[in-house]
Design a protein around this motif. Structure first.
Motif, PDB file in Angstrom:
ATOM      1  N   ASP A   1     -29.270  48.751  92.738  1.00 57.58           N
ATOM      2  CA  ASP A   1     -30.486  48.863  93.316  1.00 57.58           C
ATOM      3  C   ASP A   1     -31.318  47.520  93.213  1.00 57.58           C
ATOM      4  OD1 ASP A   1     -33.587  49.282  92.444  1.00 57.58           O
ATOM      5  OD2 ASP A   1     -32.833  51.286  93.661  1.00 57.58           O
ATOM      6  N   PRO A   2     -31.747  47.133  94.383  1.00 59.55           N
ATOM      7  CA  PRO A   2     -32.492  45.620  94.520  1.00 59.55           C
ATOM      8  C   PRO A   2     -33.603  45.667  93.436  1.00 59.55           C
ATOM      9  CG  PRO A   2     -32.330  46.491  96.549  1.00 59.55           C
ATOM     10  CD  PRO A   2     -31.867  47.692  95.727  1.00 59.55           C
ATOM     11  N   PHE A   3     -34.236  46.862  92.907  1.00 58.47           N
ATOM     12  CA  PHE A   3     -35.539  46.856  92.249  1.00 58.47           C
ATOM     13  C   PHE A   3     -35.033  46.571  90.606  1.00 58.47           C
ATOM     14  CE2 PHE A   3     -38.098  49.157  89.067  1.00 58.47           C
ATOM     15  CZ  PHE A   3     -39.158  48.289  89.201  1.00 58.47           C
ATOM     16  N   LEU A   4     -33.975  47.376  90.329  1.00 56.22           N
ATOM     17  CA  LEU A   4     -33.577  47.454  88.787  1.00 56.22           C
ATOM     18  C   LEU A   4     -32.675  46.322  88.499  1.00 56.22           C
ATOM     19  CD1 LEU A   4     -32.492  51.142  88.572  1.00 56.22           C
ATOM     20  CD2 LEU A   4     -34.481  50.053  87.742  1.00 56.22           C
ATOM     21  N   SER A   5     -32.071  45.499  89.574  1.00 63.11           N
ATOM     22  CA  SER A   5     -31.200  44.553  89.286  1.00 63.11           C
ATOM     23  C   SER A   5     -31.534  43.294  89.617  1.00 63.11           C
ATOM     24  CB  SER A   5     -29.783  44.755  89.910  1.00 63.11           C
ATOM     25  OG  SER A   5     -30.078  44.460  91.491  1.00 63.11           O
ATOM     26  N   ALA A   6     -32.929  43.184  89.877  1.00 61.44           N
ATOM     27  CA  ALA A   6     -33.628  41.879  90.379  1.00 61.44           C
ATOM     28  C   ALA A   6     -33.776  40.969  89.141  1.00 61.44           C
ATOM     29  CB  ALA A   6     -34.957  42.413  90.928  1.00 61.44           C
ATOM     30  N   PRO A   7     -34.208  41.373  87.853  1.00 61.66           N
ATOM     31  CA  PRO A   7     -34.032  40.603  86.856  1.00 61.66           C
ATOM     32  C   PRO A   7     -32.847  39.891  86.569  1.00 61.66           C
ATOM     33  CG  PRO A   7     -35.413  42.719  86.285  1.00 61.66           C
ATOM     34  CD  PRO A   7     -34.429  42.685  87.475  1.00 61.66           C
ATOM     35  N   LEU A   8     -31.723  40.680  86.464  1.00 59.65           N
ATOM     36  CA  LEU A   8     -30.480  40.108  86.084  1.00 59.65           C
ATOM     37  C   LEU A   8     -30.125  39.076  87.251  1.00 59.65           C
ATOM     38  CD1 LEU A   8     -27.463  40.187  84.583  1.00 59.65           C
ATOM     39  CD2 LEU A   8     -26.994  42.138  86.221  1.00 59.65           C
ATOM     40  N   ARG A   9     -30.126  39.446  88.402  1.00 60.42           N
ATOM     41  CA  ARG A   9     -29.784  38.362  89.702  1.00 60.42           C
ATOM     42  C   ARG A   9     -30.520  37.209  89.516  1.00 60.42           C
ATOM     43  NH1 ARG A   9     -26.721  41.281  93.437  1.00 60.42           N
ATOM     44  NH2 ARG A   9     -26.763  43.712  93.120  1.00 60.42           N
ATOM     45  N   ALA A  10     -31.741  37.315  89.051  1.00 57.95           N
ATOM     46  CA  ALA A  10     -32.619  36.169  89.003  1.00 57.95           C
ATOM     47  C   ALA A  10     -32.081  35.243  87.626  1.00 57.95           C
ATOM     48  CB  ALA A  10     -34.236  36.551  88.799  1.00 57.95           C
ATOM     49  N   ARG A  11     -31.792  35.696  86.902  1.00 60.02           N
ATOM     50  CA  ARG A  11     -31.432  35.067  85.511  1.00 60.02           C
ATOM     51  C   ARG A  11     -29.916  34.486  85.792  1.00 60.02           C
ATOM     52  NH1 ARG A  11     -32.547  31.373  82.539  1.00 60.02           N
ATOM     53  NH2 ARG A  11     -31.674  31.598  80.197  1.00 60.02           N
ATOM     54  N   LEU A  12     -29.057  35.261  86.473  1.00 56.06           N
ATOM     55  CA  LEU A  12     -27.857  34.620  86.891  1.00 56.06           C
ATOM     56  C   LEU A  12     -27.915  33.465  87.674  1.00 56.06           C
ATOM     57  CD1 LEU A  12     -25.806  37.936  87.462  1.00 56.06           C
ATOM     58  CD2 LEU A  12     -25.345  36.352  85.763  1.00 56.06           C
ATOM     59  N   GLU A  13     -28.819  33.611  88.518  1.00 58.65           N
ATOM     60  CA  GLU A  13     -29.048  32.264  89.435  1.00 58.65           C
ATOM     61  C   GLU A  13     -29.628  30.869  88.787  1.00 58.65           C
ATOM     62  OE1 GLU A  13     -29.345  29.746  92.680  1.00 58.65           O
ATOM     63  OE2 GLU A  13     -28.334  31.550  92.275  1.00 58.65           O
ATOM     64  N   GLU A  14     -30.621  31.366  87.583  1.00 51.83           N
ATOM     65  CA  GLU A  14     -31.134  30.346  86.929  1.00 51.83           C
ATOM     66  C   GLU A  14     -30.232  29.652  85.816  1.00 51.83           C
ATOM     67  OE1 GLU A  14     -33.972  32.360  84.608  1.00 51.83           O
ATOM     68  OE2 GLU A  14     -35.514  32.402  86.245  1.00 51.83           O
ATOM     69  N   LEU A  15     -29.284  30.466  85.500  1.00 45.71           N
ATOM     70  CA  LEU A  15     -27.976  29.692  84.683  1.00 45.71           C
ATOM     71  C   LEU A  15     -26.813  29.332  85.440  1.00 45.71           C
ATOM     72  CD1 LEU A  15     -27.739  32.750  82.034  1.00 45.71           C
ATOM     73  CD2 LEU A  15     -28.765  30.606  81.664  1.00 45.71           C
ATOM     74  N   GLU A  16     -27.132  29.268  86.623  1.00 46.23           N
ATOM     75  CA  GLU A  16     -26.048  28.544  87.794  1.00 46.23           C
ATOM     76  C   GLU A  16     -24.730  29.336  87.456  1.00 46.23           C
ATOM     77  OE1 GLU A  16     -26.452  24.157  87.225  1.00 46.23           O
ATOM     78  OE2 GLU A  16     -27.505  24.376  89.191  1.00 46.23           O
ATOM     79  N   LEU A  17     -24.574  30.580  87.207  1.00 48.30           N
ATOM     80  CA  LEU A  17     -23.496  31.532  87.629  1.00 48.30           C
ATOM     81  C   LEU A  17     -23.435  32.138  88.715  1.00 48.30           C
ATOM     82  CD1 LEU A  17     -23.686  33.329  83.754  1.00 48.30           C
ATOM     83  CD2 LEU A  17     -22.518  31.470  84.577  1.00 48.30           C
ATOM     84  N   HIS A  18     -21.935  32.405  89.067  1.00 52.61           N
ATOM     85  CA  HIS A  18     -21.841  32.932  90.511  1.00 52.61           C
ATOM     86  C   HIS A  18     -21.473  34.388  90.039  1.00 52.61           C
ATOM     87  CE1 HIS A  18     -20.796  34.094  94.465  1.00 52.61           C
ATOM     88  NE2 HIS A  18     -19.482  34.218  94.184  1.00 52.61           N
ATOM     89  N   PRO A  19     -22.259  35.460  90.249  1.00 50.65           N
ATOM     90  CA  PRO A  19     -21.850  36.762  89.989  1.00 50.65           C
ATOM     91  C   PRO A  19     -21.203  37.391  91.175  1.00 50.65           C
ATOM     92  CG  PRO A  19     -24.186  36.706  90.669  1.00 50.65           C
ATOM     93  CD  PRO A  19     -23.582  35.263  90.922  1.00 50.65           C
ATOM     94  N   VAL A  20     -20.180  38.212  90.683  1.00 51.94           N
ATOM     95  CA  VAL A  20     -19.445  39.231  91.652  1.00 51.94           C
ATOM     96  C   VAL A  20     -19.746  40.686  90.995  1.00 51.94           C
ATOM     97  CG1 VAL A  20     -17.231  39.984  92.732  1.00 51.94           C
ATOM     98  CG2 VAL A  20     -17.677  37.357  92.231  1.00 51.94           C
ATOM     99  N   PHE A  21     -20.514  41.322  91.902  1.00 47.11           N
ATOM    100  CA  PHE A  21     -20.959  42.907  91.408  1.00 47.11           C
ATOM    101  C   PHE A  21     -19.961  43.630  91.869  1.00 47.11           C
ATOM    102  CE2 PHE A  21     -24.770  40.650  90.613  1.00 47.11           C
ATOM    103  CZ  PHE A  21     -25.725  41.124  89.830  1.00 47.11           C
ATOM    104  N   GLY A  22     -19.709  44.684  90.622  1.00 45.57           N
ATOM    105  CA  GLY A  22     -18.596  45.618  91.003  1.00 45.57           C
ATOM    106  C   GLY A  22     -18.997  46.335  92.233  1.00 45.57           C
ATOM    107  N   THR A  23     -20.251  46.753  92.366  1.00 44.46           N
ATOM    108  CA  THR A  23     -20.558  47.563  93.636  1.00 44.46           C
ATOM    109  C   THR A  23     -20.510  46.837  95.050  1.00 44.46           C
ATOM    110  OG1 THR A  23     -23.080  46.681  93.023  1.00 44.46           O
ATOM    111  CG2 THR A  23     -22.291  48.933  92.134  1.00 44.46           C
ATOM    112  N   ASP A  24     -20.263  45.562  94.801  1.00 44.88           N
ATOM    113  CA  ASP A  24     -19.934  44.704  95.993  1.00 44.88           C
ATOM    114  C   ASP A  24     -18.574  44.756  96.671  1.00 44.88           C
ATOM    115  OD1 ASP A  24     -22.719  44.203  96.482  1.00 44.88           O
ATOM    116  OD2 ASP A  24     -22.590  42.293  95.452  1.00 44.88           O
TER     117      ASP A  24
END
Length: 301
Positions: free
Chosen positions: A168-191
């Motif tokens: 969900d774009p709304f619920l996961s938005a804080p996590l995605r933003a923090r991962l970007e700030e930490l310069e981590l490349h996330p691969v979400f299981g849902t993708d």
């Protein structure tokens, strides 16, 4: 007849159900309020529950003048009452709700349930058959591909948790933003390609559906050489998912962390600890606007 429809915005299952209902001549109602308002609406009624349930309830409450509301399933883990019996428990906690029905996302299962639902709504077999024929292409899986597994100078982190939370774009938005700030490349299981996850999940046939999905997604990602660590994310106040993910983290073969998440997220202690651990092995560079992709997008087993 008015049917409310809840799903992840832009998702193919939502498009299928909306098209099918309109082919039947049924009035379709969709949530229109901003996500933050829907979340606040649900939180006011279920203050002690997890954010993904509060957000779901907010959408139900907006559509409560419908005769029936169709909802996506919540994949359950062990001792997960909400995931196992959502359509039964929600009316017990909130009075005055219309009839609720959980509908599947899977193509074949969706067609079967759609046929039964159409008969119940219209009592017109011919109309139902015609509607199913017209929307059948929308039930078929889209072409699948592995997401990008590596980005230059950024450690790759596999992110696992409830699909209702991560997708969900709304619920996961804080996590995605923090991962970007930490310069981590996330691969979400849902993708990940759903068919590949399902193939691996079938090896765990006795486990609840959510646990099978987690095992399938982790099995697909943990063996990839590009994946440096695993982040297990649960909705705050959801004990069942927290316990399930904690058990998985203890058995992980790579650095891992278990992080709670909610829309007003403030602390990221577990994620930041994982970041420090990975940064010691993969020093990051200064952020750029367009990180370069390196390596085979499929990774190595």
């Amino acid at each position: 007849m008015k049917v409310g429809l809840i799903g992840v915005s832009g998702a193919r299952p939502l498009e299928f159900w909306e098209a099918f209902l309109r082919e039947l001549g049924v009035e379709v109602a969709l949530p229109t309020l901003p996500p933050q308002e829907l979340y606040a609406l649900g939180k006011a009624s279920l203050p002690s529950e997890a954010a993904h349930l509060q957000y779901l309830l907010g959408r139900v409450l907006e559509l409560q003048r419908s005769d029936l509301i169709l909802m996506p399933p919540l994949l359950p883990v062990a001792q997960d009452a909400w995931g196992e019996a959502l359509e039964e428990l929600l009316p017990r906690r909130i009075s005055g709700l219309p009839a609720l029905q959980v509908v599947p996302n899977d193509g074949a299962a969706a067609l079967s349930v759609a046929g039964e639902l159409g008969q119940r709504l219209t009592h017109n077999p011919g109309l139902v058959r015609l509607a199913l024929n017209r929307v059948r292409p929308r039930s078929q899986a889209v072409k699948e591909a592995m997401p990008r597994l590596s980005v230059a100078s950024r450690p790759t982190v596999a992110v696992l948790g409830p699909p209702a939370l991560l997708a969900d774009p709304f619920l996961s938005a804080p996590l995605r933003a923090r991962l970007e700030e930490l310069e981590l490349h996330p691969v979400f299981g849902t993708d990940l390609p759903a068919s590949q996850v399902q193939e691996r999940a079938e090896r765990f046939g006795d486990a609840p559906a959510g646990q099978r999905w987690l095992n399938g997604a982790q099995g697909l990602l943990e063996g990839k050489s590009a994946v440096a660590g695993l982040l297990y994310v649960y909705p705050e106040r959801d004990v069942a998912w927290q316990q399930a993910l904690t058990r998985m983290a203890k058995k992980a073969r790579k650095p891992s962390a278990v992080q709670g998440l909610e829309p007003e997220q403030q602390g990221w202690e577990a994620l930041e600890a994982l970041h420090r651990q990975l940064s010691a092995v993969f020093p990051t560079r200064a952020p750029t606007s367009r990180p370069a992709v390196t390596g085979d997008i499929g990774g190595d087993e």
